[in-house]
Scaffold this active site. Structure first.
Site, short mmCIF file in Angstrom:
data_model
loop_
_atom_site.label_atom_id
_atom_site.label_comp_id
_atom_site.label_asym_id
_atom_site.label_seq_id
_atom_site.Cartn_x
_atom_site.Cartn_y
_atom_site.Cartn_z
N PHE A 1 2.54 -20.16 -67.98
CA PHE A 1 2.35 -18.82 -67.92
C PHE A 1 1.35 -18.83 -68.12
O PHE A 1 0.14 -17.72 -67.43
CB PHE A 1 3.26 -18.14 -68.18
CG PHE A 1 3.23 -16.24 -68.78
CD1 PHE A 1 2.61 -15.60 -67.99
CD2 PHE A 1 3.33 -15.80 -70.24
CE1 PHE A 1 2.21 -14.64 -68.37
CE2 PHE A 1 3.06 -14.21 -70.33
CZ PHE A 1 2.50 -13.83 -69.19
N THR B 1 6.17 -29.81 -68.19
CA THR B 1 7.74 -29.44 -68.39
C THR B 1 7.94 -28.11 -67.56
O THR B 1 7.59 -27.69 -66.95
CB THR B 1 7.48 -28.37 -69.70
OG1 THR B 1 7.24 -27.27 -69.96
CG2 THR B 1 6.77 -29.79 -71.05
N THR C 1 5.73 -31.43 -79.46
CA THR C 1 4.09 -30.76 -79.10
C THR C 1 3.61 -29.46 -79.60
O THR C 1 2.35 -30.05 -79.95
CB THR C 1 5.02 -30.04 -78.22
OG1 THR C 1 5.10 -31.17 -76.83
CG2 THR C 1 3.81 -29.04 -77.28
N THR D 1 0.14 -16.88 -81.94
CA THR D 1 0.85 -16.13 -81.40
C THR D 1 0.86 -14.91 -82.99
O THR D 1 0.90 -15.61 -84.36
CB THR D 1 2.33 -16.78 -81.19
OG1 THR D 1 2.77 -15.81 -81.71
CG2 THR D 1 2.18 -17.82 -82.32
N ASP D 2 1.04 -13.90 -82.86
CA ASP D 2 1.30 -12.93 -83.67
C ASP D 2 2.20 -13.75 -84.81
O ASP D 2 2.47 -12.93 -85.56
CB ASP D 2 1.11 -11.72 -83.59
CG ASP D 2 2.17 -11.07 -82.99
OD1 ASP D 2 3.19 -12.23 -81.82
OD2 ASP D 2 2.08 -9.92 -82.70
N GLU D 3 3.41 -14.41 -83.48
CA GLU D 3 4.75 -14.53 -84.90
C GLU D 3 4.43 -15.59 -86.34
O GLU D 3 5.89 -15.77 -87.02
CB GLU D 3 5.40 -15.27 -83.50
CG GLU D 3 5.52 -14.24 -82.31
CD GLU D 3 7.12 -14.58 -80.95
OE1 GLU D 3 7.48 -15.54 -82.00
OE2 GLU D 3 6.68 -14.32 -80.50
N TYR E 1 10.13 -21.86 -83.93
CA TYR E 1 8.97 -21.96 -82.74
C TYR E 1 7.91 -21.33 -83.87
O TYR E 1 6.63 -22.16 -83.86
CB TYR E 1 9.37 -21.01 -81.15
CG TYR E 1 7.56 -20.35 -80.94
CD1 TYR E 1 6.96 -21.25 -79.99
CD2 TYR E 1 7.26 -19.37 -81.57
CE1 TYR E 1 6.03 -20.51 -79.69
CE2 TYR E 1 6.44 -17.73 -80.56
CZ TYR E 1 5.20 -19.27 -79.62
OH TYR E 1 4.03 -18.72 -79.27
N ALA F 1 7.29 -21.68 -86.99
CA ALA F 1 6.72 -21.82 -87.85
C ALA F 1 6.08 -23.52 -87.22
O ALA F 1 4.61 -24.15 -87.90
CB ALA F 1 7.71 -22.87 -88.71
N LYS G 1 4.26 -23.58 -84.64
CA LYS G 1 2.61 -22.50 -84.13
C LYS G 1 2.09 -22.42 -85.26
O LYS G 1 0.38 -23.03 -85.48
CB LYS G 1 3.08 -21.39 -83.50
CG LYS G 1 3.56 -21.51 -82.47
CD LYS G 1 2.38 -22.51 -81.01
CE LYS G 1 1.16 -21.71 -80.58
NZ LYS G 1 1.02 -22.57 -79.34
N LEU H 1 12.04 -12.04 -72.43
CA LEU H 1 12.38 -10.95 -72.38
C LEU H 1 12.26 -9.80 -70.48
O LEU H 1 12.79 -9.74 -70.05
CB LEU H 1 11.95 -9.67 -73.55
CG LEU H 1 12.66 -8.34 -72.96
CD1 LEU H 1 15.05 -8.25 -72.89
CD2 LEU H 1 12.14 -7.37 -74.05
N PRO I 1 20.68 -8.76 -70.28
CA PRO I 1 20.90 -8.77 -72.21
C PRO I 1 20.54 -8.68 -73.49
O PRO I 1 18.91 -8.49 -72.98
CB PRO I 1 21.32 -10.25 -72.37
CG PRO I 1 20.40 -10.81 -70.95
CD PRO I 1 19.76 -9.77 -70.08
N ASN J 1 12.82 -2.89 -77.87
CA ASN J 1 12.76 -3.80 -76.02
C ASN J 1 13.75 -2.89 -75.76
O ASN J 1 13.71 -3.11 -74.49
CB ASN J 1 13.58 -5.09 -77.20
CG ASN J 1 13.28 -5.95 -77.75
OD1 ASN J 1 12.16 -5.81 -77.71
ND2 ASN J 1 13.49 -7.14 -78.21
N GLY K 1 18.51 -14.77 -86.91
CA GLY K 1 16.82 -14.84 -87.72
C GLY K 1 15.75 -14.06 -87.13
O GLY K 1 14.55 -14.03 -87.34
#
Ligand code: NAD
Ligand code: TYD
Length: 355
Positions: free
Chosen positions: A11, A35, A99, A133-135, A159, A161, A163, A199, A214, A258, A293
């Site tokens: 993306f 992938t 990865t 990422t900000d995550e 994910y 963790a 990064k 999303l 959803p 969201n 989580g």
């Protein structure tokens, strides 16, 4: 001059490569494992363009990386390659470890070996930019200030963790081996070529297909949204003028719950492509079990990149989201292609009929 981009069929990576070749004539070596998330269809407009050289391969393949670096002598490497979907990381973390952590480690090793034998001038020019990422910062309380670059790392999903681990490795290679690195930590992106498991593209896709939209839990989780082209311009700016070893938070000051995002998408679709039965798209909203989580809120403080590098996003959420919906309406064939086959099978297994 040449740059090496990893994950350039995904993306953000494909948007970056397309924009790069509009802005400059510098050749791009694009290494991507293709992938489920990588689609050469994103880059079809570059067919026959000698400035784009695609290589199918894994960032974990040291020998391939060493060969590409030696052959093409890039002045920069931009690392987008990653497993990127939180839900997938919850159902199967293994690929994320391979990865995002092991792959980044092998990339760093290959770049370290390459950098070590460069001449002084080339050494001074060379940069490795790691896209993150900000995550990695974890979840913010409702009234807490947005994440700055000094916020502590508290990743909550496999994910984030993975990064976070890759960010730490990049940082360590700078401090230990003086590798000239830059790291960007960006908020949630949206825009063209976004795989319809996340999303925004999922909601557009499902809405048009007459399927449920959803909403996890109460839908009041907050994400901070940035149009993908603005993320790409930030990366170009950091590559150009960022201070070595520094990290830059990238965001557009667009915090939205969201449910509000989904309502906005429904309203734009009602206007641009109304339902044949005269009903509103929001009728398709369906509340489903929450993500385990689930981080409640992300928000980026982008002051540093704005002040130090003079970067600003070009799009507001309102302009960017409208462009995005229009892009999906105009590119239904792309959506049909990337959502066929293995993807459908996987989605079916994970979610049954919900999606
Ligand atoms: P994506 O999943 O759309 O694309 C990832 C790309 O990497 C795909 O083309 C895939 O084929 C490739 N890839 C996966 N594993 C690989 C491997 N082992 N070797 C080589 N290529 C491999 O992801 P995206 O949304 O474009 O994200 C790109 C980067 O930006 C990621 O590092 C992600 O963590 C980061 N990021 C994403 C967002 C977002 O909102 N999407 C926000 C901030 C940061
Ligand atoms: P997503 O696009 O997966 O990005 P991330 O988890 O990296 O932020 O999800 C964005 C938000 O939307 C997140 O809070 C989870 C929520 N969400 C839903 O409510 N329903 C969905 O079908 C998806 C994919 C996400």
């Amino acid at each position: 001059m040449t740059i090496l981009v990893t994950g350039g069929a995904g993306f953000i990576g494909s948007n970056f490569v397309l924009d790069w070749l509009v802005q400059s004539d510098e050749k791009v070596i694009n290494l991507d494992a293709l992938t489920y998330a990588g689609n050469l269809e994103n880059l079809v407009s570059l067919d026959g363009d000698a400035r784009h050289f695609f290589v199918k391969g894994d960032i974990g393949d040291f020998d391939l990386l060493a060969k590409l670096l030696a052959e093409h002598q890039p002045r920069a490497v931009v690392n987008f390659a990653a497993e990127s979907h939180v839900d997938r990381s919850i159902h199967g973390p293994e690929d994320f470890i391979q990865t995002n952590i092991v792959g980044t480690f092998r990339l760093l090793e290959a770049v370290r070996a390459f950098y070590g034998q460069l001449e002084e001038t080339a050494k001074n020019e060379f940069r490795l930019l790691h896209v993150s990422t900000d995550e990695v910062y974890g979840s913010l309380a409702a009234d807490a200030p947005a994440f700055t670059e000094t916020h502590q790392y508290e990743p909550n999903s496999p994910y984030s963790a993975s990064k976070a681990a890759s960010d730490h490795l990049v940082r360590a290679y700078h401090h230990t081996y003086s590798l000239p690195v830059l790291t960007t930590n960006c908020s949630n992106n949206y825009g063209p070529y976004h795989f319809p498991e996340k999303l925004i593209p999922l909601v557009i896709h499902n809405a048009l297909a007459g399927k449920p939209l959803p909403i996890y839990g109460d839908g009041q989780q907050i994400r901070d949204w940035l149009y993908v082209k603005d993320h790409c311009s930030a990366i170009r700016r950091v590559l150009e003028a960022g201070c070595l070893g520094e990290t830059y938070n990238v965001g557009g000051w667009n915090e939205k719950p969201n449910l509000e995002v989904v309502h906005t998408l429904c309203a734009i679709l009602d206007e641009l492509s109304p339902r044949a039965d005269g009903q509103l798209y929001k009728e398709q909203i369906t509340y489903v079990t929450d993500r385990p989580g689930h981080d409640r809120r992300y928000a980026i403080d982008a002051t540093k990149i704005e002040r130090e590098l003079g970067w600003k996003p070009a799009e507001t959420f309102e302009t960017g989201i409208r462009k995005t919906v229009q892009w999906y309406l105009d590119n239904q064939a792309w959506v049909a292609n990337v959502t066929s086959g293995a993807y459908r099978e996987w989605l079916g297994k994970q979610y049954g009929e919900t999606k």
